[in-house]
Write an enzyme that holds these catalytic residues in place. Sequence first.
Site, PDB file in Angstrom:
ATOM      1  N   ILE A 114       3.202  -1.239  -9.549  1.00  0.00           N
ATOM      2  CA  ILE A 114       4.481  -0.602  -9.183  1.00  0.00           C
ATOM      3  C   ILE A 114       5.619  -1.619  -9.212  1.00  0.00           C
ATOM      4  O   ILE A 114       6.732  -1.327  -9.646  1.00  0.00           O
ATOM      5  CB  ILE A 114       4.386   0.063  -7.791  1.00  0.00           C
ATOM      6  N   HIS A 126     -13.292   8.804   3.704  1.00  0.00           N
ATOM      7  CA  HIS A 126     -12.551   9.352   2.558  1.00  0.00           C
ATOM      8  C   HIS A 126     -11.657  10.484   3.023  1.00  0.00           C
ATOM      9  O   HIS A 126     -12.109  11.591   3.302  1.00  0.00           O
ATOM     10  CB  HIS A 126     -13.507   9.835   1.468  1.00  0.00           C
ATOM     11  N   GLU A 161      -1.060   6.389   3.159  1.00  0.00           N
ATOM     12  CA  GLU A 161      -2.413   6.329   3.742  1.00  0.00           C
ATOM     13  C   GLU A 161      -2.404   5.790   5.177  1.00  0.00           C
ATOM     14  O   GLU A 161      -3.391   5.933   5.886  1.00  0.00           O
ATOM     15  CB  GLU A 161      -3.338   5.497   2.854  1.00  0.00           C
ATOM     16  N   GLY A 187       4.731  -9.681  -5.715  1.00  0.00           N
ATOM     17  CA  GLY A 187       3.682  -8.786  -6.215  1.00  0.00           C
ATOM     18  C   GLY A 187       4.071  -7.995  -7.455  1.00  0.00           C
ATOM     19  O   GLY A 187       3.435  -6.981  -7.773  1.00  0.00           O
ATOM     20  N   ARG A 193      -4.609  14.808  -3.185  1.00  0.00           N
ATOM     21  CA  ARG A 193      -3.681  13.678  -3.146  1.00  0.00           C
ATOM     22  C   ARG A 193      -2.320  14.168  -3.623  1.00  0.00           C
ATOM     23  O   ARG A 193      -2.245  15.046  -4.473  1.00  0.00           O
ATOM     24  CB  ARG A 193      -4.160  12.536  -4.080  1.00  0.00           C
ATOM     25  N   TYR A 231      -8.398  -0.872   4.117  1.00  0.00           N
ATOM     26  CA  TYR A 231      -7.137  -1.025   3.371  1.00  0.00           C
ATOM     27  C   TYR A 231      -5.975  -0.400   4.141  1.00  0.00           C
ATOM     28  O   TYR A 231      -4.966  -1.069   4.416  1.00  0.00           O
ATOM     29  CB  TYR A 231      -7.257  -0.374   1.983  1.00  0.00           C
ATOM     30  N   GLY A 280       1.884  -6.906 -10.573  1.00  0.00           N
ATOM     31  CA  GLY A 280       1.015  -5.735 -10.446  1.00  0.00           C
ATOM     32  C   GLY A 280       1.718  -4.487 -10.981  1.00  0.00           C
ATOM     33  O   GLY A 280       2.734  -4.571 -11.682  1.00  0.00           O
TER      34      GLY A 280
HETATM   35  N1  LIG Z   1      -0.893   2.264  -6.324  1.00  0.00           N
HETATM   36  C1  LIG Z   1      -0.639   3.240  -5.477  1.00  0.00           C
HETATM   37  O1  LIG Z   1      -1.041   4.381  -5.689  1.00  0.00           O
HETATM   38  C2  LIG Z   1       0.189   2.975  -4.236  1.00  0.00           C
HETATM   39  C3  LIG Z   1       0.634   4.064  -3.494  1.00  0.00           C
HETATM   40  C4  LIG Z   1       1.431   3.826  -2.362  1.00  0.00           C
HETATM   41  C5  LIG Z   1       1.745   2.541  -2.000  1.00  0.00           C
HETATM   42  N2  LIG Z   1       1.282   1.489  -2.733  1.00  0.00           N
HETATM   43  C6  LIG Z   1       1.669   0.149  -2.298  1.00  0.00           C
HETATM   44  O2  LIG Z   1       2.497  -0.407  -3.311  1.00  0.00           O
HETATM   45  C7  LIG Z   1       2.333  -1.822  -3.369  1.00  0.00           C
HETATM   46  C8  LIG Z   1       2.012  -2.235  -4.784  1.00  0.00           C
HETATM   47  O3  LIG Z   1       0.826  -1.560  -5.198  1.00  0.00           O
HETATM   48  P1  LIG Z   1       0.273  -1.688  -6.694  1.00  0.00           P
HETATM   49  O4  LIG Z   1      -0.538  -0.479  -6.957  1.00  0.00           O
HETATM   50  O5  LIG Z   1       1.379  -2.051  -7.598  1.00  0.00           O
HETATM   51  O6  LIG Z   1      -0.702  -2.933  -6.504  1.00  0.00           O
HETATM   52  P2  LIG Z   1      -1.421  -3.886  -7.555  1.00  0.00           P
HETATM   53  O7  LIG Z   1      -2.785  -4.138  -7.007  1.00  0.00           O
HETATM   54  O8  LIG Z   1      -1.284  -3.358  -8.939  1.00  0.00           O
HETATM   55  O9  LIG Z   1      -0.555  -5.230  -7.480  1.00  0.00           O
HETATM   56  C9  LIG Z   1      -0.564  -6.069  -6.365  1.00  0.00           C
HETATM   57  C10 LIG Z   1       0.114  -7.369  -6.768  1.00  0.00           C
HETATM   58  O10 LIG Z   1       0.176  -8.211  -5.601  1.00  0.00           O
HETATM   59  C11 LIG Z   1      -0.227  -9.530  -5.970  1.00  0.00           C
HETATM   60  N3  LIG Z   1      -0.788 -10.169  -4.777  1.00  0.00           N
HETATM   61  C12 LIG Z   1      -1.932  -9.848  -4.103  1.00  0.00           C
HETATM   62  N4  LIG Z   1      -2.101 -10.665  -3.044  1.00  0.00           N
HETATM   63  C13 LIG Z   1      -1.036 -11.524  -3.032  1.00  0.00           C
HETATM   64  C14 LIG Z   1      -0.632 -12.576  -2.176  1.00  0.00           C
HETATM   65  N5  LIG Z   1      -1.367 -12.927  -1.109  1.00  0.00           N
HETATM   66  N6  LIG Z   1       0.533 -13.214  -2.452  1.00  0.00           N
HETATM   67  C15 LIG Z   1       1.277 -12.879  -3.545  1.00  0.00           C
HETATM   68  N7  LIG Z   1       0.929 -11.900  -4.398  1.00  0.00           N
HETATM   69  C16 LIG Z   1      -0.206 -11.215  -4.147  1.00  0.00           C
HETATM   70  C17 LIG Z   1      -1.262  -9.320  -7.074  1.00  0.00           C
HETATM   71  O11 LIG Z   1      -1.446 -10.491  -7.854  1.00  0.00           O
HETATM   72  C18 LIG Z   1      -0.646  -8.159  -7.845  1.00  0.00           C
HETATM   73  O12 LIG Z   1       0.258  -8.636  -8.819  1.00  0.00           O
HETATM   74  C19 LIG Z   1       1.224  -2.151  -2.353  1.00  0.00           C
HETATM   75  O13 LIG Z   1       1.808  -2.582  -1.176  1.00  0.00           O
HETATM   76  C20 LIG Z   1       0.516  -0.826  -2.138  1.00  0.00           C
HETATM   77  O14 LIG Z   1      -0.046  -0.758  -0.855  1.00  0.00           O
HETATM   78  C21 LIG Z   1       0.510   1.673  -3.837  1.00  0.00           C
END
Ligand SMILES: NC(=O)c1ccc[n+]([C@@H]2O[C@H](COP(=O)([O-])OP(=O)(O)OC[C@H]3O[C@@H](n4cnc5c(N)ncnc54)[C@H](O)[C@@H]3O)[C@@H](O)[C@H]2O)c1
Length: 342
Positions: free
Chosen positions: A12, A277, A127, A7, A213, A149, A10
Amino acid sequence: MRLLVTGAAGFIGSHFVDAVFENEVAERLAVLDALTYSGNLSTLERFRSNDRFRFYHARVEDPAAVANVVRDEHITHIVNFAAETHNDRSILDSSAFLTTNAIGIDNLLTVARRESIAKVVHVSTDEVYGSIGSGRFTEKSPLEPNTPYSASKAAGDLQCRAHFVTWGTPVVVTRGGNTYGPYQFPEKLIPFFATRLIDAKKVPLYGEGSQVREWIHVRDHAEGILQVLLEGCPGEAYNIGDDNERTNRDIVRILLEETGRDASLVKQIPDPRGGAHDARYSMETLRIRKLGWSPKRVFEQGLRDTVRWYVQNEAWWRPITESEEYKEYVANYYGRTLGSDL
Ligand SMILES: NC(=O)c1ccc[n+]([C@@H]2O[C@H](COP(=O)([O-])OP(=O)(O)OC[C@H]3O[C@@H](n4cnc5c(N)ncnc54)[C@H](O)[C@@H]3O)[C@@H](O)[C@H]2O)c1
């Protein structure tokens, strides 16, 4: 260490790859990503010339694809960022959320067990705890998710616990707060509002914007996950937060200032998430601080720098906001409330 990061096309995950290379902790780093709507190859462009980096286009819930990468790359450690991540989309359709966020991590853990992986870090979210009126969530707080989610993320966390208890799979869970910074897909509050305000479009504020938040800069979050990869104890979860609580209204005020727009562009709309929410998130972070991590970025400066990044990096986000998929999502979700301001 030879690291598989899922992932990372994306938000993070890509900053985590930066942190890994800057701290020289991996002799090899393979990214596996399905490139869903939120995954973007241009986000990975900066690693292409690094000969320790390799990209695989595959899904985390595909057993053969994951096992092949692990064997071909002689992977020793896995960090899982792959996820469906947007609450609002989970309200339109939750099925992909369960597939990736629950079955995906289950598959990674099964491969990890069979291939004797030394450690798996599963990236989760605050969350999963639900909403808290006063006080703070600790890692021992019950999981009471309120949206499709967050429920799918909690399912993933519970799979981690079950694999650790049943087979002793060395898995650690991180639960991060709301994250902001460059390269975030423009559907989440900060980049959605920033890109619309840059274009002088109206922004939809849910209700009074009084939801609280806990915000953390993406680089602090990524460094926390790296610390857990290096020092975290298998079977444990670690909250990653910045003690930085803000109302959505506060965030919007800074976004307006930094884009030079006024409050006439803010349209209050009824909350489309209804009762789901969450009013407030807040986490105790003593456990990860004992590993030697603490956040370094100051929120208001970090947020202003983030807005400037979006102003300066239109080439990254404009193809997204101009895409049919994006326009269709925004119309589906906000069409009724934003109407002609869409
Ligand atoms: N963004 C936030 O505020 C936040 C906060 C806390 C935790 N998180 C967690 O951090 C992690 C990353 O979040 P993000 O904001 O970078 O997400 P994002 O949506 O920017 O990126 C998700 C990535 O996962 C890939 N992906 C989705 N489904 C897939 C699959 N089945 N197989 C392989 N790749 C797949 C997508 O192509 C993308 O590159 C997640 O687990 C999210 O729950 C995010």
